[in-house]
Design a protein around this motif. Structure first.
Motif, mmCIF file in Angstrom:
data_model
loop_
_atom_site.group_PDB
_atom_site.id
_atom_site.type_symbol
_atom_site.label_atom_id
_atom_site.label_comp_id
_atom_site.label_asym_id
_atom_site.label_seq_id
_atom_site.Cartn_x
_atom_site.Cartn_y
_atom_site.Cartn_z
ATOM 1 N N GLY A 10 68.647 11.593 28.563
ATOM 2 C CA GLY A 10 67.953 11.569 27.272
ATOM 3 C C GLY A 10 67.507 10.158 26.938
ATOM 4 O O GLY A 10 68.324 9.243 26.907
ATOM 5 N N LEU A 14 68.831 5.522 21.623
ATOM 6 C CA LEU A 14 70.077 5.176 22.330
ATOM 7 C C LEU A 14 69.822 4.958 23.809
ATOM 8 O O LEU A 14 70.368 4.032 24.409
ATOM 9 N N ARG A 36 64.191 15.640 29.460
ATOM 10 C CA ARG A 36 63.619 16.982 29.428
ATOM 11 C C ARG A 36 62.098 16.940 29.426
ATOM 12 O O ARG A 36 61.435 17.915 29.707
ATOM 13 N N CYS A 70 72.601 10.436 25.843
ATOM 14 C CA CYS A 70 71.935 9.798 24.704
ATOM 15 C C CYS A 70 71.139 10.796 23.878
ATOM 16 O O CYS A 70 70.213 10.424 23.162
ATOM 17 N N ASP A 76 71.308 18.591 20.865
ATOM 18 C CA ASP A 76 71.300 18.214 22.290
ATOM 19 C C ASP A 76 72.714 18.191 22.889
ATOM 20 O O ASP A 76 72.982 18.821 23.906
ATOM 21 N N SER A 93 77.984 9.879 22.076
ATOM 22 C CA SER A 93 78.215 9.314 20.736
ATOM 23 C C SER A 93 78.240 10.412 19.679
ATOM 24 O O SER A 93 77.881 10.158 18.529
ATOM 25 N N ASP A 95 78.415 12.522 16.723
ATOM 26 C CA ASP A 95 78.841 11.979 15.425
ATOM 27 C C ASP A 95 78.887 13.000 14.292
ATOM 28 O O ASP A 95 78.910 12.616 13.121
ATOM 29 N N ASP A 125 80.730 4.706 14.268
ATOM 30 C CA ASP A 125 81.376 5.677 13.376
ATOM 31 C C ASP A 125 80.816 7.050 13.641
ATOM 32 O O ASP A 125 79.724 7.382 13.153
ATOM 33 N N PRO A 126 81.513 7.887 14.419
ATOM 34 C CA PRO A 126 82.843 7.650 14.981
ATOM 35 C C PRO A 126 82.822 6.611 16.100
ATOM 36 O O PRO A 126 81.794 6.383 16.707
ATOM 37 N N ASN A 277 71.143 -0.378 14.683
ATOM 38 C CA ASN A 277 72.185 0.623 14.869
ATOM 39 C C ASN A 277 72.161 1.186 16.300
ATOM 40 O O ASN A 277 73.177 1.172 16.988
ATOM 41 N N THR A 281 75.215 0.784 19.023
ATOM 42 C CA THR A 281 75.889 2.001 19.470
ATOM 43 C C THR A 281 75.828 2.099 20.995
ATOM 44 O O THR A 281 76.823 2.404 21.661
HETATM 45 P P1 NDP Z 1 66.460 10.049 19.317
HETATM 46 O O1 NDP Z 1 65.887 11.092 18.444
HETATM 47 O O2 NDP Z 1 65.734 8.757 19.488
HETATM 48 O O3 NDP Z 1 66.680 10.678 20.790
HETATM 49 C C1 NDP Z 1 67.347 11.918 20.988
HETATM 50 C C2 NDP Z 1 66.699 12.660 22.145
HETATM 51 O O4 NDP Z 1 65.396 13.080 21.767
HETATM 52 C C3 NDP Z 1 66.519 11.803 23.387
HETATM 53 O O5 NDP Z 1 67.674 11.847 24.196
HETATM 54 C C4 NDP Z 1 65.288 12.406 24.051
HETATM 55 O O6 NDP Z 1 65.669 13.402 25.002
HETATM 56 C C5 NDP Z 1 64.523 13.037 22.893
HETATM 57 N N1 NDP Z 1 63.363 12.201 22.529
HETATM 58 C C6 NDP Z 1 63.366 10.861 22.276
HETATM 59 N N2 NDP Z 1 62.136 10.416 22.009
HETATM 60 C C7 NDP Z 1 61.334 11.501 22.056
HETATM 61 C C8 NDP Z 1 59.944 11.719 21.871
HETATM 62 N N3 NDP Z 1 59.130 10.697 21.600
HETATM 63 N N4 NDP Z 1 59.456 12.983 21.981
HETATM 64 C C9 NDP Z 1 60.285 14.015 22.268
HETATM 65 N N5 NDP Z 1 61.603 13.867 22.482
HETATM 66 C C10 NDP Z 1 62.123 12.642 22.380
HETATM 67 O O7 NDP Z 1 67.950 9.805 18.802
HETATM 68 P P2 NDP Z 1 68.799 8.455 18.859
HETATM 69 O O8 NDP Z 1 68.799 7.936 20.246
HETATM 70 O O9 NDP Z 1 68.388 7.532 17.769
HETATM 71 O O10 NDP Z 1 70.268 8.979 18.468
HETATM 72 C C11 NDP Z 1 70.955 9.935 19.253
HETATM 73 C C12 NDP Z 1 72.257 10.313 18.573
HETATM 74 O O11 NDP Z 1 73.150 9.235 18.525
HETATM 75 C C13 NDP Z 1 72.118 10.735 17.112
HETATM 76 O O12 NDP Z 1 71.926 12.125 17.020
HETATM 77 C C14 NDP Z 1 73.432 10.344 16.501
HETATM 78 O O13 NDP Z 1 74.219 11.490 16.309
HETATM 79 C C15 NDP Z 1 74.113 9.482 17.531
HETATM 80 N N6 NDP Z 1 74.583 8.212 16.952
HETATM 81 C C16 NDP Z 1 75.934 7.975 16.917
HETATM 82 C C17 NDP Z 1 76.435 6.819 16.372
HETATM 83 C C18 NDP Z 1 77.903 6.542 16.392
HETATM 84 O O14 NDP Z 1 78.320 5.516 15.875
HETATM 85 N N7 NDP Z 1 78.741 7.387 16.974
HETATM 86 C C19 NDP Z 1 75.545 5.805 15.766
HETATM 87 C C20 NDP Z 1 74.132 6.112 15.913
HETATM 88 C C21 NDP Z 1 73.687 7.289 16.466
HETATM 89 P P3 NDP Z 1 64.711 13.693 26.273
HETATM 90 O O15 NDP Z 1 64.483 12.370 26.959
HETATM 91 O O16 NDP Z 1 65.506 14.650 27.099
HETATM 92 O O17 NDP Z 1 63.457 14.297 25.727
#
Ligand code: NDP
Length: 327
Positions: A10, A14, A36, A70, A76, A93, A95, A125-126, A277, A281
């Motif tokens: 992903g 992240l 994907r 990620c 997901d 991660s 959360d 967090d977590p 953030n 993370t």
């Molecule tokens: P994003 O929305 O940026 O990415 C999530 C997924 O969406 C990717 O793995 C990717 O999968 C898909 N994606 C990304 N960009 C695109 C695009 N342009 N078009 C279509 N699909 C896309 O999420 P984040 O990376 O910002 O965050 C992921 C998770 O991290 C959050 O849901 C949150 O729960 C968690 N998090 C946890 C923290 C903690 O402290 N525990 C802190 C911050 C976040 P693919 O490549 O397969 O399409």
């Protein structure tokens, strides 16, 4: 010695952060990114690393030591976590706090069956905040733990603002209430309501002809999201939004206020001030990937959280080196 071979599943914020963090970790090597989406449409920071279809990930079990997941926590990870834990050592991660116990169970069984380690809910967090809540409770059993978040951009609340009729674009920041933090630091152990702990601040760009007061009112009275908070709405233009609100800052405080002895006051505090953030993370996930690899190499398997992983395993340094330099 050979580098630990990492895969990324992903590639969003992240995923990009993990790629960047690996660049600064000489003992780790990024082997491939799995997505994907059509691989041709995914552009990495380093064009030499291949992007491969996630559907073919099972062909790479021998090439990757740890897969860093990620994907998003909402839909997901609940799907990808158990599938990938059956094939690889994993780190994620996740959360959604209320669902962590059930998510743990969905990873534990496949990871055990495969002899792999699946580390869930890393991050801050977590993650690091959870560890500090644990230290507080274990060390000062008589006391209260307080978690304050911010200043931080909240994705969910920003989405809610953007759905308000008349809003063209916007962001939402959560801010910790300074007076509440000061009371906790003084050892008062106050009972704080939702409204007393955090404030919300929105920056919105209006659609042409939208009524500012109507938009403001729709935001501050929105149930679940804003009605229980003191919310300020700032109307800005596109250029200001782009110039001043395109980063993803976050952070916060975990404070344990407790007593030892008869009535000796003790305060423990851990805080983070993050300009990004996702990049932070991701940096946490990368350190835990190293730990997960070592755990599995030592014969462990199953699901793990930050509570179950010895901190020394996060460091590229040996235990002997750590005792000499950091103890
Ligand atoms: P994003 O929305 O940026 O990415 C999530 C997924 O969406 C990717 O793995 C990717 O999968 C898909 N994606 C990304 N960009 C695109 C695009 N342009 N078009 C279509 N699909 C896309 O999420 P984040 O990376 O910002 O965050 C992921 C998770 O991290 C959050 O849901 C949150 O729960 C968690 N998090 C946890 C923290 C903690 O402290 N525990 C802190 C911050 C976040 P693919 O490549 O397969 O399409």
């Amino acid at each position: 010695t050979a580098r630990i071979r990492i895969g990324i599943a992903g590639y969003g914020n992240l995923g990009r952060g993990v790629e960047a963090a690996i660049t600064h970790s000489p003992d780790l090597e990024l082997v491939a990114v799995f997505s994907r989406r059509d691989p041709a449409s995914v552009t990495l920071l380093n064009a030499e690393v291949p992007v491969l279809p996630l559907a073919q990930v099972a062909d790479y079990t021998d090439a990757i030591d740890v897969m860093i997941l990620c994907g998003g926590s909402k839909s997901d990870l609940p799907e990808q976590g158990p599938q990938l834990a059956a094939l690889f050592n994993t780190v994620d991660s996740f959360d959604t706090h209320a669902r962590i116990p059930e998510y743990f169970d969905t990873l534990d069984a496949p990871a055990r069956a495969a002899g792999k380690v699946a580390m869930l809910s890393g991050g801050w967090d977590p993650g690091l905040f959870s560890l500090n809540r644990l230290f507080g409770e274990a060390i000062l059993p008589r006391g209260e733990t307080y978690t304050f978040w911010g200043k931080g951009l909240s994705q969910g609340h920003s989405d809610a603002v953007r759905r308000v009729p008349g809003v063209k674009a916007g962001v939402q920041y959560t801010l910790p209430a300074q007076d509440a933090i000061e009371r906790v630091r003084r050892g008062e152990q106050p009972q704080l309501s939702t409204r007393e702990k955090h404030q919300r601040e929105c920056y919105v760009v209006l659609e042409d002809g939208a009524d500012a007061d109507q938009v403001r009112n729709a935001i501050v009275t929105m149930p679940d999201y804003f009605a229980d908070y003191d919310t300020t709405v700032h109307i800005i233009d596109d250029a200001t939004l782009a110039a001043e609100h395109s980063k993803m800052p976050h952070g916060g405080f975990v404070i344990r206020s407790g007593l030892s002895g008869e009535s000796t006051r003790q305060i423990m505090e851990f805080s983070l001030a993050l300009d990004s953030n996702p990049e932070f993370t991701s940096s946490v996930l990368v350190a835990y990937a190293r730990a997960v690899y070592r755990l599995q190499q030592s014969g462990q398997c199953g699901a793990y959280t930050v509570f179950d992983i010895a901190p020394g395993l996060l460091s590229p340094k040996s235990a002997a080196q750590l005792r000499k330099e950091l103890l």
